[in-house]
Design a protein around this motif. Structure first.
Motif, PDB file in Angstrom:
ATOM      1  N   GLY A 158       6.184  40.923 -20.588  1.00 45.53           N
ATOM      2  CA  GLY A 158       5.761  42.283 -20.879  1.00 45.53           C
ATOM      3  C   GLY A 158       6.506  42.943 -22.017  1.00 45.53           C
ATOM      4  O   GLY A 158       6.178  44.064 -22.402  1.00 45.53           O
ATOM      5  N   GLU A 159       7.556  42.303 -22.548  1.00 43.74           N
ATOM      6  CA  GLU A 159       8.304  42.861 -23.674  1.00 43.74           C
ATOM      7  C   GLU A 159       8.981  41.725 -24.432  1.00 43.74           C
ATOM      8  O   GLU A 159       9.948  41.145 -23.968  1.00 43.74           O
ATOM      9  CB  GLU A 159       9.326  43.894 -23.213  1.00 43.74           C
ATOM     10  N   LYS A 160       8.459  41.424 -25.589  1.00 43.84           N
ATOM     11  CA  LYS A 160       8.940  40.277 -26.354  1.00 43.84           C
ATOM     12  C   LYS A 160      10.347  40.487 -26.887  1.00 43.84           C
ATOM     13  O   LYS A 160      11.002  39.541 -27.309  1.00 43.84           O
ATOM     14  CB  LYS A 160       7.991  39.994 -27.529  1.00 43.84           C
ATOM     15  N   SER A 161      10.853  41.708 -26.868  1.00 37.83           N
ATOM     16  CA  SER A 161      12.172  41.985 -27.425  1.00 37.83           C
ATOM     17  C   SER A 161      13.300  41.616 -26.485  1.00 37.83           C
ATOM     18  O   SER A 161      14.467  41.625 -26.883  1.00 37.83           O
ATOM     19  CB  SER A 161      12.276  43.464 -27.785  1.00 37.83           C
ATOM     20  N   ASN A 162      13.012  41.307 -25.221  1.00 39.78           N
ATOM     21  CA  ASN A 162      14.044  40.974 -24.248  1.00 39.78           C
ATOM     22  C   ASN A 162      13.827  39.581 -23.676  1.00 39.78           C
ATOM     23  O   ASN A 162      12.703  39.089 -23.601  1.00 39.78           O
ATOM     24  CB  ASN A 162      14.059  41.988 -23.096  1.00 39.78           C
ATOM     25  N   LEU A 163      14.940  38.968 -23.220  1.00 41.77           N
ATOM     26  CA  LEU A 163      14.883  37.651 -22.600  1.00 41.77           C
ATOM     27  C   LEU A 163      14.857  37.781 -21.091  1.00 41.77           C
ATOM     28  O   LEU A 163      15.568  38.603 -20.513  1.00 41.77           O
ATOM     29  CB  LEU A 163      16.084  36.803 -23.031  1.00 41.77           C
ATOM     30  N   CYS A 164      14.032  36.977 -20.453  1.00 45.56           N
ATOM     31  CA  CYS A 164      13.905  36.986 -18.994  1.00 45.56           C
ATOM     32  C   CYS A 164      14.168  35.583 -18.457  1.00 45.56           C
ATOM     33  O   CYS A 164      13.281  34.908 -17.931  1.00 45.56           O
ATOM     34  CB  CYS A 164      12.514  37.463 -18.573  1.00 45.56           C
ATOM     35  N   GLY A 165      15.405  35.117 -18.603  1.00 44.43           N
ATOM     36  CA  GLY A 165      15.790  33.831 -18.057  1.00 44.43           C
ATOM     37  C   GLY A 165      15.179  32.662 -18.793  1.00 44.43           C
ATOM     38  O   GLY A 165      14.880  32.718 -19.989  1.00 44.43           O
ATOM     39  N   GLY A 166      14.997  31.562 -18.051  1.00 41.62           N
ATOM     40  CA  GLY A 166      14.410  30.348 -18.606  1.00 41.62           C
ATOM     41  C   GLY A 166      13.865  29.504 -17.475  1.00 41.62           C
ATOM     42  O   GLY A 166      13.668  29.994 -16.355  1.00 41.62           O
ATOM     43  N   SER A 190      22.435  30.032 -23.877  1.00 41.83           N
ATOM     44  CA  SER A 190      21.312  29.497 -24.644  1.00 41.83           C
ATOM     45  C   SER A 190      20.187  28.997 -23.750  1.00 41.83           C
ATOM     46  O   SER A 190      19.054  28.812 -24.206  1.00 41.83           O
ATOM     47  CB  SER A 190      21.790  28.352 -25.536  1.00 41.83           C
ATOM     48  N   GLU A 191      20.472  28.788 -22.462  1.00 41.15           N
ATOM     49  CA  GLU A 191      19.449  28.288 -21.549  1.00 41.15           C
ATOM     50  C   GLU A 191      18.558  29.409 -21.003  1.00 41.15           C
ATOM     51  O   GLU A 191      17.491  29.140 -20.464  1.00 41.15           O
ATOM     52  CB  GLU A 191      20.110  27.519 -20.407  1.00 41.15           C
ATOM     53  N   CYS A 192      18.995  30.648 -21.110  1.00 43.74           N
ATOM     54  CA  CYS A 192      18.149  31.791 -20.766  1.00 43.74           C
ATOM     55  C   CYS A 192      17.461  32.235 -22.054  1.00 43.74           C
ATOM     56  O   CYS A 192      17.893  33.177 -22.731  1.00 43.74           O
ATOM     57  CB  CYS A 192      18.985  32.920 -20.163  1.00 43.74           C
ATOM     58  N   ASN A 193      16.407  31.539 -22.399  1.00 41.84           N
ATOM     59  CA  ASN A 193      15.830  31.690 -23.733  1.00 41.84           C
ATOM     60  C   ASN A 193      14.349  32.049 -23.751  1.00 41.84           C
ATOM     61  O   ASN A 193      13.696  31.939 -24.777  1.00 41.84           O
ATOM     62  CB  ASN A 193      16.026  30.387 -24.518  1.00 41.84           C
ATOM     63  N   MET A 194      13.809  32.492 -22.603  1.00 38.59           N
ATOM     64  CA  MET A 194      12.382  32.804 -22.554  1.00 38.59           C
ATOM     65  C   MET A 194      12.153  34.313 -22.625  1.00 38.59           C
ATOM     66  O   MET A 194      12.785  35.080 -21.900  1.00 38.59           O
ATOM     67  CB  MET A 194      11.750  32.235 -21.279  1.00 38.59           C
TER      68      MET A 194
END
Length: 568
Positions: free
Chosen positions: A204-212, A196-200
Motif C-alpha cells: 500500500g506504500e512503495k516508500s516503505n519496506l514491509c519485511g521480506g 538487507s533481507e527485509c527488502n520488500m
C-alpha cells in the motif's frame, strides 16, 4: 546486411503484425520479470507454496480456468526452486544465524537483541512518534516470531495500518512480512536477520519496506493507556480481591496445568463467559454481577504471581484475582425494543457535534433495552443497529431523540433533555474527523494542514458555546452530563441518566453495559495526529468560550466544566 534490416522494417510497418508482435514481446518480458522475482531473495523454511497463494490472492477474480492451470504450473516452479532452502552470505553471517537458531531452540526471548538492527537507519526511521523500529527478524510458519493475531492485505498494506491494528488489540510489537502480512505479539521469539533481507516494499506504500520472505520488519509500539490494558483479544480489567462467595459469583472453575493468560481466556471463551479470572493455577469464568462488580480495584502488586506456563505473565493467587474480559458478548443487555406504548414526553439527547452523542445513544439503549431516535436520519447508524433512526422523531416509540439543534423553537419542542457537553478541543477535532473521515475514520493530513481546519474552528468553536447556552436557557428540564465524567465513571453517571428517563435501574444490566461500552463507533489505536493543530489565537478564543460556559453552568447551580477543560 542492409537488405535483412530493410525486410524487418517492412515487417513491423504492417500494423496488425506489429501490434501482435509487440503484445507477444510485452507478455514475454512480463513473464521473465515474474519468474525472476520468485528466484530473488531468501526463501527460508516455510515459504513454499506461499508465493503461489499470494499470486492467487492478488489476481483474485481475474483468473479463468485456463489461468488457474497456469498458476498451478508457476507454483510448482517456485516449489522446485526453493526446495533446498540454501542460504547465501558471508561466513560471519552464518555464525550469527547459527547462534540465533541455538537460542531459539532453547526458547529464549529475542526482544532485547535489537541494537545492531538499528545500524544504518536514521532517527526518523527508528522513531516516528507512534512506534520504534526494532529490526529485521527471522520468521517461521511453524513457529512464529510474533504469536498474536495476524491479518493480510495484498493490495493496501501499510506500516501504519499494521501498527494501528496491533496497538488496537494491545500488543507490544507489530511486524510486517512479505509486503502484505501483519503479525502482532507481546514478545519477539526469533533471532535477528540482516537488514538487507527485509527488502520488500509495502503493497500500500512503495516508500516503505514491509519485511521480506520469512522476514519480519518489527516495530515496538507506543501504546495509549487504554490499549496498554489489553492482552491480545482480551481486555485487562485489573486486580481484585476474592469475592465472599466465589462459587456463586464465578460459577465455573477448573485447575489448569502450566497456567497462562491465554489458557484461561481460551477456556472461558469456550464456556461462553465474558470474564476470565486467574487465581494461581485455577481459572474462574463468569459475568460481572453485584457479587463481583469489578468496581473495587486493588493494587496490581497484590496480584503479582508468575504464571507457571508463562514467565512474563501474572496469574494472581488465592486471595487476589487477575481479571480479563474475553471476546464473548454479555447478552444480558443486548435486547432492545421500541417502547410498548407511545411515550407521553419527548426527551432530547442534545449535544454539540463530536461530543459523544452516538456513544451515549449506544449506552442508553443497552442500559434501558429501548431504542433511541434521531432528529435526523443517518443510514450508516441504522445499519449499525440504531433501528430508531428511521422513526420520525415525534413517533413516541423511542426513549430519547438525538439532536444537535440549538434554536429556541427546536429546543422548546422537547419536554426533557439530557445535555451532553465535551471538552471543546476534543469535540472540535472529533467532529472534524467525522466530517472528513466518517464516524470512525480520520481526516487526512491535507485537511488538517489546509484551509479547512482554520475555517472549521472559526465557525464551529462559537457554536460549541452557544449550543450549551441555548439549551440551558430554553430547555424545560435539563440534565447535564459531561462526556469526560461519563467515561471516567460510567456506572454512576449512566445510572443517573436512566433514572432521569423515569425507568427502573437494573444493576446487572448496567454491569453488562460496562463490558460492552465501546460499541461500533470508537476511534482508537495509535495517535493519528502528530502535532497540536490549535494555534495560539485559536486557543485564546476557545479558552474564553470555556469560561463563558463554566459561568453559565454555575449560575444554574450546576457543577462547572471539568477542571481539564480550563486553560492552564
Amino acid at each position: 546486411m542492409a537488405k535483412p534490416l530493410l525486410k524487418i522494417q517492412r515487417y513491423f510497418c504492417r500494423k496488425p503484425v506489429r501490434f501482435f508482435s509487440l503484445i507477444l514481446l510485452y507478455l514475454t518480458a512480463g513473464s521473465l520479470v515474474f519468474l525472476h522475482s520468485g528466484f530473488v531473495g531468501d526463501s527460508g523454511p516455510g515459504a513454499r507454496g506461499r508465493r503461489g497463494s499470494v499470486v492467487a490472492a492478488e489476481m483474485g477474480s481475474r483468473t479463468s480456468p485456463s489461468d488457474t492451470r497456469g498458476l498451478g504450473i508457476m507454483s510448482r516452479v517456485f516449489k522446485e526452486t526453493h526446495r533446498s532452502g540454501r542460504r547465501y552470505g558471508p561466513p560471519w553471517m552464518k555464525k550469527i544465524r547459527q547462534e540465533g537458531r541455538e537460542k531459539l531452540s532453547r526458547g529464549e526471548d529475542y526482544t532485547s537483541n535489537w541494537n545492531r538492527a538499528l545500524k544504518g537507519r536514521n532517527a526518523k526511521d527508528v522513531d516516528d512518534g507512534r512506534a520504534k523500529y526494532i529490526g529485521c527478524y527471522v520468521d517461521n510458519t511453524q513457529k512464529r516470531a510474533l504469536r498474536g493475531v495476524s491479518f493480510f492485505d495484498y493490495k493496501k498494506m501499510t506500516v501504519f495500518r499494521c501498527q494501528d491494528n496491533c496497538a488496537e488489540r494491545g500488543y507490544m510489537y507489530a511486524g510486517l512480512e512479505f509486503g502484505a502480512e501483519c503479525y502482532c505479539g507481546h514478545k519477539i521469539q526469533a533471532p535477528n536477520a540482516s537488514e538487507s533481507e527485509c527488502n520488500m516494499e509495502c503493497k500500500g506504500e512503495k516508500s516503505n519496506l514491509c519485511g521480506g520472505a520469512n522476514r519480519l520488519s518489527i516495530y515496538r509500539l507506543e501504546l495509549s493507556q487504554e490499549s496498554a490494558r489489553r492482552y491480545g483479544s482480551a481486555i485487562f480489567k485489573g486486580c481484585f480481591r476474592r469475592p465472599d462467595n466465589v462459587t456463586l459469583a464465578l460459577p465455573f472453575s477448573a485447575v489448569i496445568q502450566n497456567m497462562s493468560v491465554d489458557k484461561c481466556v481460551d477456556m472461558c471463551t469456550e464456556r461462553e463467559k465474558s470474564l476470565a479470572v486467574l487465581a494461581g493455577d485455577r481459572c474462574y469464568c463468569g459475568f460481572p454481577t453485584s457479587l463481583f462488580s469489578l468496581h473495587e480495584l486493588e493494587d496490581e502488586e497484590m496480584c503479582l504471581h508468575r504464571c507457571h506456563g508463562e514467565e512474563f505473565e501474572s496469574c494472581g493467587n488465592d486471595e487476589y484475582f487477575v481479571v480479563y474480559q474475553t471476546q464473548v458478548q454479555d447478552n444480558r443487555c443486548m435486547d432492545r425494543h421500541f417502547l410498548p406504548t407511545r411515550g407521553k414526553q419527548l426527551v432530547a439527547l442534545a449535544s454539540f457535534p463530536g461530543a459523544g452523542n452516538t456513544w451515549a445513544r449506544h449506552l442508553i439503549e443497552l442500559a434501558t433495552g429501548f431504542y433511541t431516535g434521531s432528529y435526523y436520519f443517518d443510514g450508516s447508524l441504522y445499519n449499525k443497529g440504531f433501528k430508531g433512526e428511521r422513526d420520525h422523531w415525534r413517533s413516541g416509540r423511542t426513549i430519547c431523540i438525538k439532536t444537535h439543534e440549538s434554536g429556541r423553537k427546536e429546543i422548546e419542542a422537547f419536554d426533557l433533555s439530557i445535555l451532553m457537553i465535551r471538552n471543546p478541543y476534543k469535540a472540535l477535532m472529533a467532529e472534524f474527523n467525522r466530517k472528513y473521515g466518517g464516524h470512525i475514520g480520520f481526516a487526512s493530513q491535507a485537511h488538517w494542514r489546509g484551509k479547512e481546519w482554520p475555517e472549521f474552528v472559526k465557525n464551529y468553536a462559537p457554536w460549541w458555546a452557544s449550543h450549551t447556552l441555548d439549551w440551558l436557557n430554553y430547555g424545560k428540564n435539563v440534565h447535564v452530563v459531561h462526556f469526560e465524567d461519563l467515561k471516567r465513571d460510567l456506572f454512576s453517571h449512566l445510572k443517573g441518566m436512566v433514572q432521569f428517563l423515569g425507568l427502573k435501574v437494573s444493576e446487572d444490566r448496567l454491569l453488562c453495559v460496562e463490558g460492552q461500552k465501546d460499541g461500533n463507533f470508537k476511534r482508537s489505536g495509535l495517535r493519528k495526529l502528530e502535532y497540536d493543530p490549535y494555534t495560539s489565537e485559536m486557543r485564546a478564543s476557545i479558552n474564553e468560550l470555556i469560561r463563558t460556559v463554566d459561568t453559565a453552568l454555575k449560575k444554574r447551580n450546576l457543577s462547572g466544566v471539568p477542571e481539564e477543560y480550563m486553560p492552564r
